[in-house]
Design an enzyme around this catalytic site. Sequence first.
Site, PDB file in Angstrom:
ATOM      1  N   HIS B  62       0.541  -0.863  -0.030  1.00 24.17           N
ATOM      2  CA  HIS B  62      -0.189  -0.169  -0.276  1.00 24.17           C
ATOM      3  C   HIS B  62       0.680   1.072  -0.197  1.00 24.17           C
ATOM      4  O   HIS B  62       1.840   0.982   0.021  1.00 24.17           O
ATOM      5  CB  HIS B  62      -1.051  -0.343   1.513  1.00 24.17           C
ATOM      6  CG  HIS B  62      -0.690   0.276   2.181  1.00 24.17           C
ATOM      7  ND1 HIS B  62       0.270  -0.704   3.063  1.00 24.17           N
ATOM      8  CD2 HIS B  62      -0.520   0.848   3.276  1.00 24.17           C
ATOM      9  CE1 HIS B  62       1.268  -0.345   4.315  1.00 24.17           C
ATOM     10  NE2 HIS B  62      -0.008   0.285   4.427  1.00 24.17           N
ATOM     11  N   HIS B  64       1.446   4.144   2.080  1.00 22.80           N
ATOM     12  CA  HIS B  64       1.833   4.368   3.098  1.00 22.80           C
ATOM     13  C   HIS B  64       3.401   4.210   2.892  1.00 22.80           C
ATOM     14  O   HIS B  64       4.002   3.945   2.536  1.00 22.80           O
ATOM     15  CB  HIS B  64       1.194   3.864   4.499  1.00 22.80           C
ATOM     16  CG  HIS B  64       0.072   4.212   4.937  1.00 22.80           C
ATOM     17  ND1 HIS B  64      -0.723   3.621   5.771  1.00 22.80           N
ATOM     18  CD2 HIS B  64      -1.132   5.441   4.599  1.00 22.80           C
ATOM     19  CE1 HIS B  64      -2.320   4.066   5.871  1.00 22.80           C
ATOM     20  NE2 HIS B  64      -1.929   4.973   4.753  1.00 22.80           N
ATOM     21  N   ASP B  66       5.812   4.877   4.857  1.00 19.88           N
ATOM     22  CA  ASP B  66       6.849   3.636   5.596  1.00 19.88           C
ATOM     23  C   ASP B  66       6.713   1.994   4.840  1.00 19.88           C
ATOM     24  O   ASP B  66       7.198   1.708   5.345  1.00 19.88           O
ATOM     25  CB  ASP B  66       6.684   3.525   7.417  1.00 19.88           C
ATOM     26  CG  ASP B  66       5.342   2.535   7.301  1.00 19.88           C
ATOM     27  OD1 ASP B  66       4.239   3.331   6.641  1.00 19.88           O
ATOM     28  OD2 ASP B  66       4.408   2.058   8.519  1.00 19.88           O
ATOM     29  N   HIS B  67       5.870   2.147   3.913  1.00 18.47           N
ATOM     30  CA  HIS B  67       6.292   1.302   3.015  1.00 18.47           C
ATOM     31  C   HIS B  67       6.943   1.936   1.707  1.00 18.47           C
ATOM     32  O   HIS B  67       6.471   0.407   0.790  1.00 18.47           O
ATOM     33  CB  HIS B  67       4.829   0.247   3.260  1.00 18.47           C
ATOM     34  CG  HIS B  67       4.422  -0.175   4.662  1.00 18.47           C
ATOM     35  ND1 HIS B  67       4.576  -1.329   4.721  1.00 18.47           N
ATOM     36  CD2 HIS B  67       3.821   0.597   4.856  1.00 18.47           C
ATOM     37  CE1 HIS B  67       3.545  -1.767   5.763  1.00 18.47           C
ATOM     38  NE2 HIS B  67       3.504  -0.548   5.966  1.00 18.47           N
ATOM     39  N   HIS B 140      -7.826  -1.329   5.096  1.00 16.24           N
ATOM     40  CA  HIS B 140      -6.658  -0.950   5.820  1.00 16.24           C
ATOM     41  C   HIS B 140      -7.247   1.243   5.430  1.00 16.24           C
ATOM     42  O   HIS B 140      -8.349   1.074   4.975  1.00 16.24           O
ATOM     43  CB  HIS B 140      -5.547  -0.849   5.397  1.00 16.24           C
ATOM     44  CG  HIS B 140      -4.049   0.025   6.287  1.00 16.24           C
ATOM     45  ND1 HIS B 140      -4.436   0.450   8.148  1.00 16.24           N
ATOM     46  CD2 HIS B 140      -2.998   0.572   5.606  1.00 16.24           C
ATOM     47  CE1 HIS B 140      -3.232   0.833   7.779  1.00 16.24           C
ATOM     48  NE2 HIS B 140      -2.625   1.309   6.904  1.00 16.24           N
ATOM     49  N   ASP B 211      -0.411  -4.204   5.994  1.00 12.58           N
ATOM     50  CA  ASP B 211      -1.265  -3.529   7.067  1.00 12.58           C
ATOM     51  C   ASP B 211      -2.926  -3.582   6.608  1.00 12.58           C
ATOM     52  O   ASP B 211      -3.405  -3.375   5.388  1.00 12.58           O
ATOM     53  CB  ASP B 211      -0.996  -1.593   7.176  1.00 12.58           C
ATOM     54  CG  ASP B 211       0.684  -1.363   7.313  1.00 12.58           C
ATOM     55  OD1 ASP B 211       1.151  -2.322   7.528  1.00 12.58           O
ATOM     56  OD2 ASP B 211       0.295   0.243   7.502  1.00 12.58           O
ATOM     57  N   HIS B 270       6.016  -5.725  12.158  1.00 12.59           N
ATOM     58  CA  HIS B 270       5.704  -3.946  12.059  1.00 12.59           C
ATOM     59  C   HIS B 270       5.254  -3.614  13.882  1.00 12.59           C
ATOM     60  O   HIS B 270       3.547  -3.357  13.901  1.00 12.59           O
ATOM     61  CB  HIS B 270       4.313  -4.258  11.241  1.00 12.59           C
ATOM     62  CG  HIS B 270       4.037  -2.415  10.125  1.00 12.59           C
ATOM     63  ND1 HIS B 270       2.606  -2.045  11.504  1.00 12.59           N
ATOM     64  CD2 HIS B 270       4.272  -2.344   9.341  1.00 12.59           C
ATOM     65  CE1 HIS B 270       2.435  -0.959  10.446  1.00 12.59           C
ATOM     66  NE2 HIS B 270       3.528  -0.444   9.345  1.00 12.59           N
TER      67      HIS B 270
END
Lengths: 333, 333
Positions: B62, B64, B66-67, B140, B211, B270
């Site tokens: 996805h 976000h 942090d990914h 999510h 997530d 995570h």
Amino acid sequence: MEFTFLGTSAGTPTRSRNVTGLALAPSGPKPWYLVDCGEGTQHQLLRTRYSVMQLRAIFITHIHGDHTFGLPGLLTSASMLGRTQALDIIAPPQVQRMIQAVIENSDSSLSYPLNYLDSEAADFHWQDDHVAVTNVALSHRVPCRAYVFTERKLERQLLRDKLIKEGIPAGPDWGELQKGQDVLLDDGRLIRSDDYTQVPRLARRLIVAGDNDDPNLLAAASKDCHVLIHEATYTQDVADRVGPWPQHSSAEQVARFAEQAQLPNLVLTHFSCRYQSGHGGAPHINQLAAEAMQHFNGQLFLARDFETYCLNKDLTLTRQDDAAGQQPRPPES
Amino acid sequence: MEFTFLGTSAGTPTRSRNVTGLALAPSGPKPWYLVDCGEGTQHQLLRTRYSVMQLRAIFITHIHGDHTFGLPGLLTSASMLGRTQALDIIAPPQVQRMIQAVIENSDSSLSYPLNYLDSEAADFHWQDDHVAVTNVALSHRVPCRAYVFTERKLERQLLRDKLIKEGIPAGPDWGELQKGQDVLLDDGRLIRSDDYTQVPRLARRLIVAGDNDDPNLLAAASKDCHVLIHEATYTQDVADRVGPWPQHSSAEQVARFAEQAQLPNLVLTHFSCRYQSGHGGAPHINQLAAEAMQHFNGQLFLARDFETYCLNKDLTLTRQDDAAGQQPRPPES
């Protein structure tokens, strides 16, 4: 004034050197300023005493990724920590577009405002209570700047003999004068701080340069400057082999300039990852130091990640122990 | 099949855990696949045996940060290393826009083509010689996927008795049959590999989930699956306090699901940075393990950065020493 190297590698990170970032603090860890923000800068900060919560401004020298790709992560992490204070970003206009595109396409938002200031504006000038900042256009593949930081908060000394001679009584007024405030006496006289105090030392000044193949562009700014932090991506022989296209400096080139400009302190950084510290076939990082020393008689340093330097009030530059000794220094690779 | 955790922290990096990234290799370090690419993933790779030169595809769960924020640096570093082979990027459409905006606004270019594939396409399917990949929609704050990797290259065993009985002579034809090739005999008979060989074991299958606050969405995919790698951001008490908004899972929630689905192996990752390993006031990371163990009777692991796991041909999962022992493991912080 202190500065800590967060990254000293050119282009790509190595196991012991991150891409470019430098933390600069007028006194102690708050407030502080960041010059350039390569990927992983927020990770490096976790091993120093600097927090994104106390960061006052980010100065970007130019748009290349090894100087900017750490911005989205650092900015959003500050938001997740709950930062509310505005943050100044002094950078070329593309940096704003990059940050906005990344935020829009990652479902991110910031809990605090960003103030973008164009580093390429003709009249660029920035200041807070602690430092005044100007910049100098350099020569690189894209527009690039050196930032000149000049200390602002200088201690004043009272001219006690003059004050006593002119019948200005000791007391709170003297304190105001020492802080730089003019004072209206009870007898109606206006006493100017500048007339009854002196600043007994020079303002400390340092230059943090971005990528640049023509150090002579810093000649005027180097007057009354105490430290130059400049890239030295290659030794001269490698620079000759690579050719002019990357528009970087050799150690010799920067050293010759610093000698001519009579700079007392030169800190080299942004080293090509071909230079290593092992005993293998790779050229040794010390070749850069050896080359620079042949042409520069002032104090010379080769920066390493997490090294902290202090530009003292007596204008000497000292290298401190690694930041808080918080981690064993990894071997050079 | 091996996988190595490059980051196991939720949202922001800590001193011992980077944000999300996972290297997955069918056998040995080439080719390999990357699932998610948080900032600093290219730095983590420098401490493993995986090179961006042998990277075959990147799967993004996805959008976000942090990914995803490690993508621009990883892609441009591969270019500086001279990569020419095309790279597949399986991701939501915003990731392409993000990468293009960053490249355009940083004077970057890539020496190799990127093939973007929409991870949210209804008929999503990807494969190479080694693995077949499908995905599952999760729950999510933004569209998010779990990727299901199924081994493709399974060894065939010859049905020797049948071959001999039917008068098919030993020789190069047997070799072709074992490779899965059908064979035309000199006497005119067409011999099908499937009729004279068998695959003596199941294809290994693992799920790498993004997530997600609803593990039950993985129920169908978990059949015949040998490992589930799933986030467990919080313990249940913290999840209850935080409330549903972040749309993450608790350790209990994932463990209950894995138990119900009869998954033999569960690897949690995570973790919220509130969980630490010290003796201070912070909740201990082991609370997550303790909670999960109460509800799951299979083999349970809590991932740490640089840990490598091997899903063996006998379908057991073993945790190996840290990647090549290339660095001392930093203390948890």
